[in-house]
Design an enzyme around this catalytic site. Sequence first.
Site, short mmCIF file in Angstrom:
data_model
loop_
_atom_site.label_atom_id
_atom_site.label_comp_id
_atom_site.label_asym_id
_atom_site.label_seq_id
_atom_site.Cartn_x
_atom_site.Cartn_y
_atom_site.Cartn_z
N ARG A 168 -95.96 72.12 10.53
CA ARG A 168 -97.20 71.47 10.09
C ARG A 168 -98.31 71.95 10.99
O ARG A 168 -98.33 71.68 12.17
CB ARG A 168 -97.00 69.95 10.16
CG ARG A 168 -98.16 69.18 10.70
CD ARG A 168 -98.02 67.71 10.50
NE ARG A 168 -97.20 66.99 11.47
CZ ARG A 168 -97.58 66.71 12.71
NH1 ARG A 168 -98.71 67.15 13.18
NH2 ARG A 168 -96.80 66.01 13.48
N TYR B 234 -100.04 66.05 21.96
CA TYR B 234 -98.59 66.15 22.10
C TYR B 234 -98.02 67.56 21.88
O TYR B 234 -96.84 67.78 22.05
CB TYR B 234 -97.87 65.14 21.19
CG TYR B 234 -98.25 65.19 19.71
CD1 TYR B 234 -97.70 66.14 18.86
CD2 TYR B 234 -99.16 64.27 19.16
CE1 TYR B 234 -98.03 66.18 17.52
CE2 TYR B 234 -99.50 64.30 17.82
CZ TYR B 234 -98.93 65.26 17.00
OH TYR B 234 -99.27 65.30 15.67
N HIS C 13 -100.54 65.14 12.06
CA HIS C 13 -99.63 64.37 11.21
C HIS C 13 -100.41 63.74 10.06
O HIS C 13 -100.01 63.80 8.90
CB HIS C 13 -98.94 63.29 12.03
CG HIS C 13 -98.24 62.27 11.17
ND1 HIS C 13 -97.03 62.52 10.57
CD2 HIS C 13 -98.61 61.03 10.78
CE1 HIS C 13 -96.69 61.46 9.86
NE2 HIS C 13 -97.63 60.55 9.96
#
Length: 340
Positions: free
Chosen positions: A243, A256, A247
């Site tokens: 991805r 992150y 998110h």
Amino acid sequence: MLQILTPRGELVGDRPVDLDDAADLYGEMVFARTYDRKGVALQKQGRIATYAPFEGQEAAQIGTAITLEPGDWMVPSYREPAAMWMHGYPMELVLATRRGTEMGGSPPASVRVLPPSIPVGSHMLHAVGLAWAERLQGTDRVAITYFGDGATSEGDFHEAMNFAGVFKAGCVFVCQNNGWAISLPRAEQTAAETIAAKAVGYGMPGVLVDGNDVFAVLAATSAAVARARAGEGPTLIEALTYRMGPHSTTDDPKRYRTDDELAEWRERDPLERLRRYLEAEGSWTPEWQAELEREGSARVERAVELAEQIQPFTAGETFDAMFAELPDSLLGQRAMAEEL
Ligand SMILES: Cc1ncc(C[n+]2csc(CCOP(=O)(O)OP(=O)(O)O)c2C)c(N)n1
């Protein structure tokens, strides 16, 4: 890992589909990316609610959805708009689901696609149920369901896989392993070496495929669909992909994951590798690219227009959509809601 097209756009082995078909796949993927970028923009403008981008996952969606026949079932999560409209879900209704309009979850009866599942993992059970019901009715219809790596930690995943294995339901499980479940990396999700390996425990084949290689995804899914259609049971496909964006439009992936990781995956972009292949075969030009992007934008703009014309239910009407005959206990609540 099954791979047919390398990241440099070179074929491993023979040509798997003819050039016209490859160009069509590319067109759909460009279109999917156009839609996805528009989705992010619409959310920023406050015209839709939180949006889950799928840039980078176009091959995994187009390469799987294109293998289905109209009577087959599709049971998606929230990250598969491209797969959904490939199987007939009107794009304006996909967008309407993001506008909080109940009509978004009611496609025409002939469209065998369930509305997107927001709970992680619960929908795989619905797919198995549909596949099994078709089998009990003696048809050769199959069901395909999509989920992420994070969903494989849910009990529902294991129940769905177990039931499908025991009853040989004609279900194709597609895990789009995009590396992350929000901020949790795949390595912390499961101790299994691959997600495909989990299939063994449920008595079905597991196939690890390069999810950014549309030819490989297409080959693996065609085989799984044929197997399901022939009554031979389910398959688990792990489409290894990435991805590229956040998110959802509410999180910041910089907190992150590293820029290096992102750059590494940009090199494996599913669109770019197919473009390189088509260009080497003399089937791609910048003019054609511009035309595809123009066409894609026009299709998306039209869908946005239609989605924005859909009138939301009144508070009272939401009750009517839940029951054929409203129980007495809810009649009063409905009346109160109408007064709001
Ligand atoms: C049952 C349930 N638990 C938690 C959540 C909150 N949640 C939304 S998305 C997500 C991560 C899902 O990751 P993955 O399955 O890998 O799919 P991806 O979003 O990466 O496509 C979580 C925990 C939820 N929607 N449903």
